[in-house]
Design a protein around this motif. Structure first.
Motif, PDB file in Angstrom:
ATOM      1  N   PHE A   1       0.729  -1.081   0.029  1.00  0.00           N
ATOM      2  CA  PHE A   1      -0.029  -0.001  -0.033  1.00  0.00           C
ATOM      3  C   PHE A   1       0.874   1.036   0.032  1.00  0.00           C
ATOM      4  O   PHE A   1       2.125   1.009   0.379  1.00  0.00           O
ATOM      5  CB  PHE A   1      -0.893   0.182   1.204  1.00  0.00           C
ATOM      6  N   ARG A   2       0.305   2.290  -0.402  1.00  0.00           N
ATOM      7  CA  ARG A   2       1.015   3.676  -0.043  1.00  0.00           C
ATOM      8  C   ARG A   2       0.208   4.737  -0.010  1.00  0.00           C
ATOM      9  O   ARG A   2      -1.001   4.660  -0.423  1.00  0.00           O
ATOM     10  CB  ARG A   2       1.962   3.834  -1.485  1.00  0.00           C
ATOM     11  N   PHE A   3       0.634   5.688   0.880  1.00  0.00           N
ATOM     12  CA  PHE A   3      -0.027   6.764   1.059  1.00  0.00           C
ATOM     13  C   PHE A   3       1.021   7.896   0.429  1.00  0.00           C
ATOM     14  O   PHE A   3       2.018   8.025   0.198  1.00  0.00           O
ATOM     15  CB  PHE A   3      -0.120   7.283   2.594  1.00  0.00           C
TER      16      PHE A   3
ATOM     17  N   ILE B   1       6.135  11.001  -1.419  1.00  0.00           N
ATOM     18  CA  ILE B   1       5.930  12.411  -1.550  1.00  0.00           C
ATOM     19  C   ILE B   1       5.994  12.830  -2.889  1.00  0.00           C
ATOM     20  O   ILE B   1       6.808  13.032  -3.482  1.00  0.00           O
ATOM     21  CB  ILE B   1       7.295  13.174  -0.827  1.00  0.00           C
ATOM     22  N   GLU B   2       4.737  13.476  -3.188  1.00  0.00           N
ATOM     23  CA  GLU B   2       4.524  13.959  -4.751  1.00  0.00           C
ATOM     24  C   GLU B   2       4.913  15.354  -4.881  1.00  0.00           C
ATOM     25  O   GLU B   2       3.808  15.930  -4.599  1.00  0.00           O
ATOM     26  CB  GLU B   2       3.132  13.417  -5.016  1.00  0.00           C
ATOM     27  N   ASP B   3       6.246  15.742  -4.939  1.00  0.00           N
ATOM     28  CA  ASP B   3       6.679  16.988  -5.226  1.00  0.00           C
ATOM     29  C   ASP B   3       7.236  17.298  -6.386  1.00  0.00           C
ATOM     30  O   ASP B   3       8.105  17.945  -6.428  1.00  0.00           O
ATOM     31  CB  ASP B   3       7.490  17.030  -3.930  1.00  0.00           C
TER      32      ASP B   3
ATOM     33  N   SER C   1       4.103  14.663 -15.035  1.00  0.00           N
ATOM     34  CA  SER C   1       2.758  15.068 -14.655  1.00  0.00           C
ATOM     35  C   SER C   1       2.348  14.266 -13.565  1.00  0.00           C
ATOM     36  O   SER C   1       2.799  13.087 -13.412  1.00  0.00           O
ATOM     37  CB  SER C   1       1.699  15.092 -15.854  1.00  0.00           C
ATOM     38  N   TYR C   2       1.204  14.812 -12.777  1.00  0.00           N
ATOM     39  CA  TYR C   2       0.778  13.847 -11.915  1.00  0.00           C
ATOM     40  C   TYR C   2       0.242  12.305 -12.409  1.00  0.00           C
ATOM     41  O   TYR C   2       0.674  11.273 -11.858  1.00  0.00           O
ATOM     42  CB  TYR C   2      -0.621  14.450 -11.063  1.00  0.00           C
ATOM     43  N   HIS C   3      -0.218  12.310 -13.607  1.00  0.00           N
ATOM     44  CA  HIS C   3      -0.937  10.868 -13.967  1.00  0.00           C
ATOM     45  C   HIS C   3       0.639  10.075 -14.393  1.00  0.00           C
ATOM     46  O   HIS C   3       0.532   8.825 -14.276  1.00  0.00           O
ATOM     47  CB  HIS C   3      -1.800  11.085 -15.397  1.00  0.00           C
TER      48      HIS C   3
ATOM     49  N   SER D   1       3.658  10.269 -13.299  1.00  0.00           N
ATOM     50  CA  SER D   1       4.480   9.947 -12.234  1.00  0.00           C
ATOM     51  C   SER D   1       3.797   9.009 -11.039  1.00  0.00           C
ATOM     52  O   SER D   1       4.516   7.901 -10.627  1.00  0.00           O
ATOM     53  CB  SER D   1       5.194  11.093 -11.484  1.00  0.00           C
ATOM     54  N   VAL D   2       2.652   8.856 -11.199  1.00  0.00           N
ATOM     55  CA  VAL D   2       1.841   8.064 -10.164  1.00  0.00           C
ATOM     56  C   VAL D   2       1.693   6.882 -10.679  1.00  0.00           C
ATOM     57  O   VAL D   2       2.120   5.622 -10.019  1.00  0.00           O
ATOM     58  CB  VAL D   2       0.446   8.785  -9.738  1.00  0.00           C
ATOM     59  N   VAL D   3       1.665   6.639 -12.028  1.00  0.00           N
ATOM     60  CA  VAL D   3       1.574   5.281 -12.504  1.00  0.00           C
ATOM     61  C   VAL D   3       3.100   4.576 -12.462  1.00  0.00           C
ATOM     62  O   VAL D   3       3.294   3.545 -12.072  1.00  0.00           O
ATOM     63  CB  VAL D   3       1.171   5.353 -14.055  1.00  0.00           C
TER      64      VAL D   3
ATOM     65  N   ASP E   1     -12.201  11.633  -5.374  1.00  0.00           N
ATOM     66  CA  ASP E   1     -11.646  12.520  -6.381  1.00  0.00           C
ATOM     67  C   ASP E   1     -10.892  11.937  -7.351  1.00  0.00           C
ATOM     68  O   ASP E   1     -10.889  12.578  -8.436  1.00  0.00           O
ATOM     69  CB  ASP E   1     -11.162  13.969  -5.390  1.00  0.00           C
ATOM     70  N   LEU E   2     -10.143  10.905  -7.089  1.00  0.00           N
ATOM     71  CA  LEU E   2      -9.279  10.604  -8.104  1.00  0.00           C
ATOM     72  C   LEU E   2      -9.769   9.247  -8.600  1.00  0.00           C
ATOM     73  O   LEU E   2      -9.178   8.594  -9.562  1.00  0.00           O
ATOM     74  CB  LEU E   2      -8.013  10.129  -7.287  1.00  0.00           C
ATOM     75  N   PHE E   3     -11.039   8.858  -8.485  1.00  0.00           N
ATOM     76  CA  PHE E   3     -11.695   7.760  -9.131  1.00  0.00           C
ATOM     77  C   PHE E   3     -11.625   7.635 -10.655  1.00  0.00           C
ATOM     78  O   PHE E   3     -11.061   6.768 -11.179  1.00  0.00           O
ATOM     79  CB  PHE E   3     -13.302   7.707  -8.446  1.00  0.00           C
TER      80      PHE E   3
HETATM   81  N1  GLU Z   1      -0.764  13.201  -4.576  1.00  0.00           N
HETATM   82  C1  GLU Z   1      -1.998  13.226  -4.686  1.00  0.00           C
HETATM   83  C2  GLU Z   1      -2.784  14.219  -3.773  1.00  0.00           C
HETATM   84  O1  GLU Z   1      -2.149  14.798  -2.767  1.00  0.00           O
HETATM   85  C3  GLU Z   1      -2.832  11.854  -4.419  1.00  0.00           C
HETATM   86  C4  GLU Z   1      -2.179  10.787  -5.523  1.00  0.00           C
HETATM   87  C5  GLU Z   1      -2.782   9.434  -5.489  1.00  0.00           C
HETATM   88  O2  GLU Z   1      -3.011   8.976  -4.376  1.00  0.00           O
HETATM   89  O3  GLU Z   1      -2.781   8.679  -6.342  1.00  0.00           O
HETATM   90  O4  GLU Z   1      -3.871  14.354  -4.079  1.00  0.00           O
END
Ligand code: GLU
Length: 289
Positions: free
Chosen positions: A5-7, A41-43, A202-204, A206-208, A224-226
């Motif tokens: 898992f990850r936060f 950390i998504e920075d 981008s977010y998309h 890097s998250v993948v 919100d990310l569904f």
């Molecule tokens: N970094 C994103 C945020 O803080 C969450 C990304 C994710 O959980 O996929 O909203």
């Protein structure tokens, strides 16, 4: 292999009850399943992320009695990984530079709306209205050499032709009650931005890349990310990456029913803690008591 898992918070503000809900759910799921919990950390957005917010994340999570594995992955230290994924997509002919500014995009959308409503993505933003995908190689080269800023966009129609019939396994619930095997509709996002001239991701993207590199098997995050999951599934398929299962949780809202923001003080973890809240009372507030 234990589940992973990850936060993944962004250090662009202080954590609020919504983050506490995601973090605690991840922590509880990891404990219940004998799994591991990572912190990321998504920075990548250097203009909005600040070191004091990152420090506060560690402090608030520790106060919530959440334990995570170290080392923590900080996205800003791994730009090469995202660049490699971007190059892979570019080699498939799925990436093009678009040179319109935000103001030009707004003007283009307004012009198109003269003929009727212009389609919007699931977050309510208008789809990319430009035609940069049809610029010739020579025009592209000239614009890039002129030093003009640009966004690198995914050619969504071409990408969807390569991989059809994508789904994901939803263990939680979407905003419309979606559960189980959910069909992915990435086309509803149009030609999403994958990177910018000055940021190779981008977010998309890097998250993948990170979920795959870190071996994440279950993504627990807010509803919100569904809908963004459709884009994530598409990128995973194009890049040949495994698909984790997803658990989207209901968003915590303020008294007026609004989505929480990092500036709403009444629901900030720091403020609640200063006002005498305990970790157990935060758990109760987010429905995990
Ligand atoms: N970094 C994103 C945020 O803080 C969450 C990304 C994710 O959980 O996929 O909203």
């Amino acid at each position: 292999m234990p589940p992973v898992f990850r936060f993944a918070p962004s250090p662009n503000g202080f954590l609020h009850l919504g983050h506490a809900c995601s973090a605690l759910l991840n922590f509880d799921r990891a404990r219940e399943t004998g799994g591991r919990l990572l912190l990321r950390i998504e920075d990548i957005d250097a203009t909005r992320c600040r070191p004091e917010f990152e420090t506060a994340i560690y402090d608030d999570l520790a106060w919530l009695e959440i334990a995570w594995e170290t080392p923590v992955r900080r996205q800003s230290e791994h730009l090469g990984d995202y660049r490699a994924a971007l190059e892979k997509l570019a080699a498939l002919g799925l990436v093009y530079p678009a040179f319109e500014s935000r103001a030009e995009i707004a003007r283009l959308v307004a012009a198109r709306e003269a003929d009727g409503p212009w389609p919007r993505d699931p977050d309510g933003a208008p789809l990319y209205p430009g035609d940069a995908n049809s610029l010739s190689a020579g025009q592209r080269k000239r614009l890039m050499e002129s030093g003009a800023p640009y966004a690198l966009r995914l050619d969504m129609a071409a990408a969807c032709r390569r991989v059809a019939g994508l789904t994901w396994h939803e263990l939680g619930e979407g905003p419309g009650g979606e559960h189980g095997i959910v069909p992915a509709r990435p086309e509803s996002w149009g030609d999403v931005i994958l990177a910018r001239k000055e940021t190779p991701t981008s977010y998309h993207l890097s998250v993948v890349v990170d979920d795959a590199l870190q071996g994440v098997t279950e993504v627990v995050r807010g509803q919100d990310l569904f809908h963004a999951t459709a884009v994530h599934r598409l990128l995973q398929a194009l890049l040949g990456l495994p698909a984790p299962a997803y658990w989207h949780h209901v968003l915590i809202r303020d008294e007026a029913g609004h989505k929480l923001s990092k500036s709403s003080h009444s629901t900030g973890l720091r403020e609640l803690r200063a006002a005498g809240a305990s970790p157990a009372s935060i758990r109760r507030l987010v429905g995990l008591g």
